[in-house]
Design a protein around this motif. Sequence first.
Motif, PDB file in Angstrom:
ATOM      1  N   TYR A  79      -0.452   8.149   3.037  1.00  0.00           N
ATOM      2  CA  TYR A  79      -0.140   6.973   2.220  1.00  0.00           C
ATOM      3  C   TYR A  79      -0.387   5.681   2.978  1.00  0.00           C
ATOM      4  O   TYR A  79      -0.615   4.623   2.380  1.00  0.00           O
ATOM      5  N   PRO A  95      -4.211   3.978   2.072  1.00  0.00           N
ATOM      6  CA  PRO A  95      -4.352   2.954   1.027  1.00  0.00           C
ATOM      7  C   PRO A  95      -3.405   1.777   1.227  1.00  0.00           C
ATOM      8  O   PRO A  95      -3.767   0.638   0.916  1.00  0.00           O
ATOM      9  N   ASN A 103      -4.867  -0.452   3.937  1.00  0.00           N
ATOM     10  CA  ASN A 103      -6.113  -1.039   3.440  1.00  0.00           C
ATOM     11  C   ASN A 103      -5.864  -2.090   2.363  1.00  0.00           C
ATOM     12  O   ASN A 103      -6.604  -3.064   2.259  1.00  0.00           O
ATOM     13  N   LEU A 104      -4.808  -1.904   1.577  1.00  0.00           N
ATOM     14  CA  LEU A 104      -4.486  -2.863   0.513  1.00  0.00           C
ATOM     15  C   LEU A 104      -3.811  -4.119   1.061  1.00  0.00           C
ATOM     16  O   LEU A 104      -4.163  -5.237   0.676  1.00  0.00           O
ATOM     17  N   ILE A 158       2.594   3.527  -2.827  1.00  0.00           N
ATOM     18  CA  ILE A 158       1.187   3.279  -3.169  1.00  0.00           C
ATOM     19  C   ILE A 158       1.087   2.485  -4.464  1.00  0.00           C
ATOM     20  O   ILE A 158       0.295   1.537  -4.570  1.00  0.00           O
ATOM     21  N   TRP A 213      -0.551  -1.326  -4.723  1.00  0.00           N
ATOM     22  CA  TRP A 213      -1.663  -1.621  -5.642  1.00  0.00           C
ATOM     23  C   TRP A 213      -1.272  -2.728  -6.624  1.00  0.00           C
ATOM     24  O   TRP A 213      -2.015  -3.702  -6.805  1.00  0.00           O
ATOM     25  N   SER A 272      -9.551   2.321   8.780  1.00  0.00           N
ATOM     26  CA  SER A 272     -10.806   1.589   8.514  1.00  0.00           C
ATOM     27  C   SER A 272     -11.474   0.978   9.747  1.00  0.00           C
ATOM     28  O   SER A 272     -12.643   0.586   9.672  1.00  0.00           O
TER      29      SER A 272
END
Length: 529
Positions: free
Chosen positions: A29, A32, A35-36, A168, A172, A352
Amino acid sequence: MRKSGQNLMVGAGILTLAGIIAKLLSAVYRIPFQNLVGNTGFYVYQQVYPIYGIGVVLALSGWPVFISKIITEQPDEAHQQLVARRLFWWLLFISCGLFILVYGGAPILALGMGGNLKLTPVVKAVAWMFWFMPFLAVGRGFAQGQLNMVPTAISQIIEQIARVAIIIAIAWYGVTAKWSVYTIGTWAMAAAAIAAAAATLYMSGVVKSIWRTPITKAVKKDKSIGWFRIFHRLWNEGNLLAMLAGLLVLLQLVDSFSTKGLLEIYGLSTQAAEYAKGVYDRGQPLVQLGMVLATAISTSLLPVLRNHVVHHEQKDFINDFQMMFRLSLILSGVATCGLMAVMPVVNQVLFSTREGSQSLIVFVLTVIPATLILIGTSVLQSLNKTRGIGWLIILTMVIKYGLNIWLVPQYGIIGASWSTILSLLPMLSIVMHRLPKTLWQQWHGPRWWGKFILTLLGVLVGAGGWCQISDIFIGSSRLANLITLIIAILIGIIVFIIMLWRLRLLSVAEWYALPKGHKIYNFLERRNK
């Protein structure tokens, strides 16, 4: 293999599987999420995460392990249920105090975490999870005391799935709605309480069962399980176990209160320091993943060893300890070497970029001493020889803080990694020294250490060499790194199994103790004929 050893390994196997699933979710988890929200958003979350981590340790491994120990000691079901009931009310009282302390003291805690009052609502959000700890700790501990690890395992998975899904979704939606990283962090921490509520709902059947048997006056008058006797043991033994299980979380807490400011002394701006701390915090889920087996073994080990002590089964005690120690050392060593070999690749796949890979390579070295400390202190706990260990944990935190002050301003974030592993070494030395000398008699065969080191080097060279070659021929994009990582893991596992078998590092009994170990061993033996 003896029945106790089988029960031990079945219990460890169940908790290991649940732990692996939970830790994988905990690591996945973050992909994302990071990265978000970016490294600064990740920093906001990780600054407060140690408070959540302490709550999880109390409800999942610290208090339940103590409860399982005291349940194992009782002569019948009536005594077991009375002890569980009294522990529930004491834990409810303590949880209330923790909630008031964290929620009411949120501004002070936020100021301590880098002088940032914007963290106040994030701290307040995580405080609500403390209300669910009595239900989870008593339910899990009561089941574990009867050598039933399934409720703990399933409740752990339910809790993690619920928390991950909510986090998550919040990340988002928060990014889409252009929330600040602090608002996202607040709602992400609130997910802990919602997930704890879901796990509590599952555990409600076990919790209700402790009120099933009517308790006679004779049992209630037993002074060995009186209200204040129970509280005394909870305070001394239970809190000690919680501190031991949460040792790395406590060191992470030291980082939350010191690292950002020390990075500014190193020469970074406030924003750059927060960013660097966010990169450094990538190491936490990786170390947790490497610690899964140790946590499961120590959780399963204590009630079994305590049972040997109560029934004066010294030979079984020694055999179980030696087998668990060898397996823990081998598996933690291989997990560490594997993580070191693939670190740049796994760093890019998960987060990333390959930033901070060197500091993360150093950081994962903590898996080995932390694992051995967990196993060693579980043995001392079963023998009631833990006097002074609480002060030793506090000393470890002080050493960590002192090393941070010395190393971080000189070397930056890699200094924080070195301070973590170096702070654990004095405690490891003292714990190993305090174990009875009889436990170490013939605990390994001839040339065992040479075989062990050769196995670790085989995994390190095999997986690491493939990663180096893959960078040249496959490339270093995120997708290419994912393919590289999958193949590197397979190479590491194959090399590890072959080395174990060829060097005869494990006995036949130890092969059979591992999950599916008997099938792997028999397959290799057939192939050799």
